[in-house]
Structures are given as C-alpha cells and as structure tokens.
Design a protein around this motif. Structure first.
Motif, PDB file in Angstrom:
ATOM      1  N   LYS A 102       0.864  -1.184   0.000  1.00  0.00           N
ATOM      2  CA  LYS A 102       0.000   0.000   0.000  1.00  0.00           C
ATOM      3  C   LYS A 102       0.901   1.235   0.000  1.00  0.00           C
ATOM      4  N   ASP A 104      -0.418   4.700  -0.723  1.00  0.00           N
ATOM      5  CA  ASP A 104      -1.047   6.020  -0.545  1.00  0.00           C
ATOM      6  C   ASP A 104      -0.891   6.507   0.899  1.00  0.00           C
ATOM      7  N   LEU A 127       9.070   3.516  -3.857  1.00  0.00           N
ATOM      8  CA  LEU A 127       8.999   2.518  -4.935  1.00  0.00           C
ATOM      9  C   LEU A 127      10.352   1.844  -5.150  1.00  0.00           C
ATOM     10  N   GLY A 137       3.723  -5.435  -6.667  1.00  0.00           N
ATOM     11  CA  GLY A 137       2.804  -4.369  -7.075  1.00  0.00           C
ATOM     12  C   GLY A 137       2.435  -3.485  -5.899  1.00  0.00           C
ATOM     13  N   THR A 138       1.610  -2.477  -6.184  1.00  0.00           N
ATOM     14  CA  THR A 138       1.230  -1.514  -5.155  1.00  0.00           C
ATOM     15  C   THR A 138      -0.285  -1.359  -5.117  1.00  0.00           C
ATOM     16  N   LYS A 139      -0.760  -0.662  -4.075  1.00  0.00           N
ATOM     17  CA  LYS A 139      -2.189  -0.368  -3.990  1.00  0.00           C
ATOM     18  C   LYS A 139      -2.385   1.045  -3.451  1.00  0.00           C
ATOM     19  N   GLN A 159      -5.421   8.591 -10.220  1.00  0.00           N
ATOM     20  CA  GLN A 159      -5.020   7.193 -10.027  1.00  0.00           C
ATOM     21  C   GLN A 159      -4.136   6.700 -11.179  1.00  0.00           C
ATOM     22  N   GLY A 163      -0.377   5.718 -11.131  1.00  0.00           N
ATOM     23  CA  GLY A 163      -0.216   4.323 -11.552  1.00  0.00           C
ATOM     24  C   GLY A 163       0.860   4.154 -12.611  1.00  0.00           C
ATOM     25  N   ILE A 166       4.239   4.301 -11.112  1.00  0.00           N
ATOM     26  CA  ILE A 166       4.513   3.021 -10.439  1.00  0.00           C
ATOM     27  C   ILE A 166       4.905   1.958 -11.465  1.00  0.00           C
ATOM     28  N   PRO A 173       0.567  -1.482 -10.554  1.00  0.00           N
ATOM     29  CA  PRO A 173      -0.284  -0.749  -9.619  1.00  0.00           C
ATOM     30  C   PRO A 173      -1.690  -1.335  -9.524  1.00  0.00           C
ATOM     31  N   ILE A 175      -5.129   0.016  -8.861  1.00  0.00           N
ATOM     32  CA  ILE A 175      -5.848   1.289  -8.850  1.00  0.00           C
ATOM     33  C   ILE A 175      -7.164   1.054  -8.114  1.00  0.00           C
ATOM     34  N   VAL A 210      -2.121  -2.881 -15.522  1.00  0.00           N
ATOM     35  CA  VAL A 210      -2.574  -2.417 -14.211  1.00  0.00           C
ATOM     36  C   VAL A 210      -3.584  -3.412 -13.646  1.00  0.00           C
TER      37      VAL A 210
END
Length: 295
Positions: A102, A104, A127, A137-139, A159, A163, A166, A173, A175, A210
C-alpha cells in the motif's frame, strides 16, 4: 517484474488478502483482534503488535497459496521480517503468495463528491525500496461518495497518473477508486467510473499493465469488459463495509471478479485464541472467500 508472479496474478485461482491497515486504522484493527490501546504506549510498540498479528496470519497453515494469490502489506510490514526473512520474501519463497505494498498516504477532504488521494511525498524513494524488497505491485485508494462526473474523472486521472509512475518503476499498480456502498447514487457512479477507466485504459501504451480494486457493483457482471481488457492483470473487489457473508454472496454473482478483503478476512480472529482455534476460524474464512472468488 517477476513473470511467474505476473502469470499467477493474471491466471491463478484464489483471492488477495489485504493486510494493509495503516497508522490511522491500526488501533481499531488491533482492538478487534483483542489487543487494547493500553497494551502499547507508542507507535513502535503498536506496530510490533500489529506485525505479530500479521505474522500469525501469514504463518498459519490456513494461509495457503491454494486459496490466496497475493497479500497487500503496508510499509511498516514490508520493512519487518518473518523468521529472519523480509516479509515479501517470506510470502513468495515460503508461501508462493505474491506481495503488494500500500503506497497512498490517506484521503484528502471531500470535494466534488469524492476524496482524492493526499499527495504522496517521496513516492519514488518508496517505490525504489519496494523493488529492492521484491514487492510485485502496489495499492492506492480514493473514495467516490456521489455521482459527480468531474469528481470521478479527477479520481481516475489521479489514479492513472500515479499508476503510470509506479508501472515505470517495474511494479504493477492496483488502482482503487472505491465507491461508497452507502452512496445514494452508487449505480450512477459505477457507470461514470467504468467510462472514465475505459478512457484511461484506451490511452495506455500497449505494454502497460494495471490492476483494479473496485466496490462490488450493484448489477452483477457490470465490470466484465474491464476484466477482459488486455491492459488488466486482474480486477479485485473490496468488501467495503458489507459483512463477510454479504460481501461473499455479492461477489459470487460476478464472474471473474475476485476478493481483496481486509476487515472481512480477519473477522473472528482474536489474540487469545489457541493456534488450533485461530487456524480453524481463519481456514473457514479463507475457504468461504475463495469459493466466492472462483465463480
């Protein structure tokens, strides 16, 4: 980017476990687990207790790659170890479960019926560290409260802009433009959301991939075109305030949509449970969410 992990996320059977409550929601997550606020006197102690809870979940025999494709961590968990291995390495090497982070920093105040993400200072550094820690990956989450076309467009543009940053670092990412399930015009918001996401997907270079994390739609299979879009690795759903039973029931009506539940995953778990009881409760939960995810 790890191709085995990409294939697993794209084609594997199962769901994503969201273990990413961050600073603001951590005391609440701990208290539901039976760890009260007087058990810790500062953030470091609080995060240590949270890591013990997450470690117990991750190490449980019920937390198995037969049912679970990926797990979303938050920064503090990424920077800690399980049995001497970084959490992401433990997940992949010992459990064959794909690690996400995560990224954000929470939500801005409501404007134009939505909550954008707050700015993410030092995202590039985070990152870089995520890549070093073998994160896949990310959120990142925004929230839509009403069917305001300008607000929803702002959410999706923000987003996808982040994204892309990222993706360019070698990460996939997720999204997440959540629609509040209590919104009076949820269905209308879903239509605007789908149109805006489609617009953004159509503008991507052909190699960009994505994932999406969306609230379960009012109308079953409403997001099926997004699920089959060539840019999309996977579309996952949040439980969004529904009880686990209700979330599973709604999810099961959507073919190809899989769960990424947080609160619904840890429902019924408690620090005082014996390992047998803990593993039994977690196993039942995981099995139920898995069944709803493979429809």
């Amino acid at each position: 980017m790890n191709k085995d992990q990409l294939n697993r996320m794209h084609a594997g059977k199962g769901f994503i476990a969201a273990l990413d409550q961050s600073g603001g929601s951590t005391p609440k997550a701990l208290s539901v687990y039976g760890v009260l606020e007087n058990s810790f006197s500062n953030d470091e102690e609080m995060y240590t207790l949270v890591h013990e809870m997450r470690t117990r979940i991750i190490k449980s025999p019920a937390f198995d790659s037969e049912y679970i494709l990926g797990a979303i961590l938050f920064e503090n968990t990424m920077d800690r170890k399980i049995d001497g291995q970084w959490t992401a390495d433990y997940l992949w090497e010992k459990k064959n479960i794909v690690p996400f982070l995560k990224v954000d920093k929470g939500l801005a105040d409501v404007a134009s019926g939505v909550q954008l993400m707050k700015p993410i200072p030092n995202l590039d550094d985070l990152l870089t560290r995520a890549v070093e820690r073998n994160i896949f990956g990310t959120k990142m989450r925004s929230v839509i409260k009403e069917a305001n076309p300008d607000g929803i467009r702002d959410v999706i543009e923000q987003q996808f802009r982040v994204g892309l940053q990222i993706f360019n670092k070698g990460l996939i990412p997720i999204i997440e433009p959540e629609i509040d399930i209590y919104s009076a015009d949820k269905e209308k918001s879903e239509q605007i959301l789908k149109d805006e996401i489609t617009k953004q997907l159509n503008a991507l270079d052909k190699d960009v991939k994505v994932m999406l994390k969306l609230s379960i739609p009012t109308k079953a299979n409403f997001y099926s075109e997004l699920i089959s879009n060539p840019h999309i690795v996977r579309v996952v759903a949040l439980s969004g305030g529904y009880s686990r039973e209700e979330a599973n029931e709604k999810l099961a009506q959507n073919n190809g949509l899989i769960a990424s539940f947080s609160r619904a995953l840890s429902e019924g778990l408690s620090v005082g449970q014996s390992d047998d009881d803990f593993n039994t409760v977690l196993g039942t939960t995981i099995n139920d969410i898995y069944k709803a995810s493979i429809t």
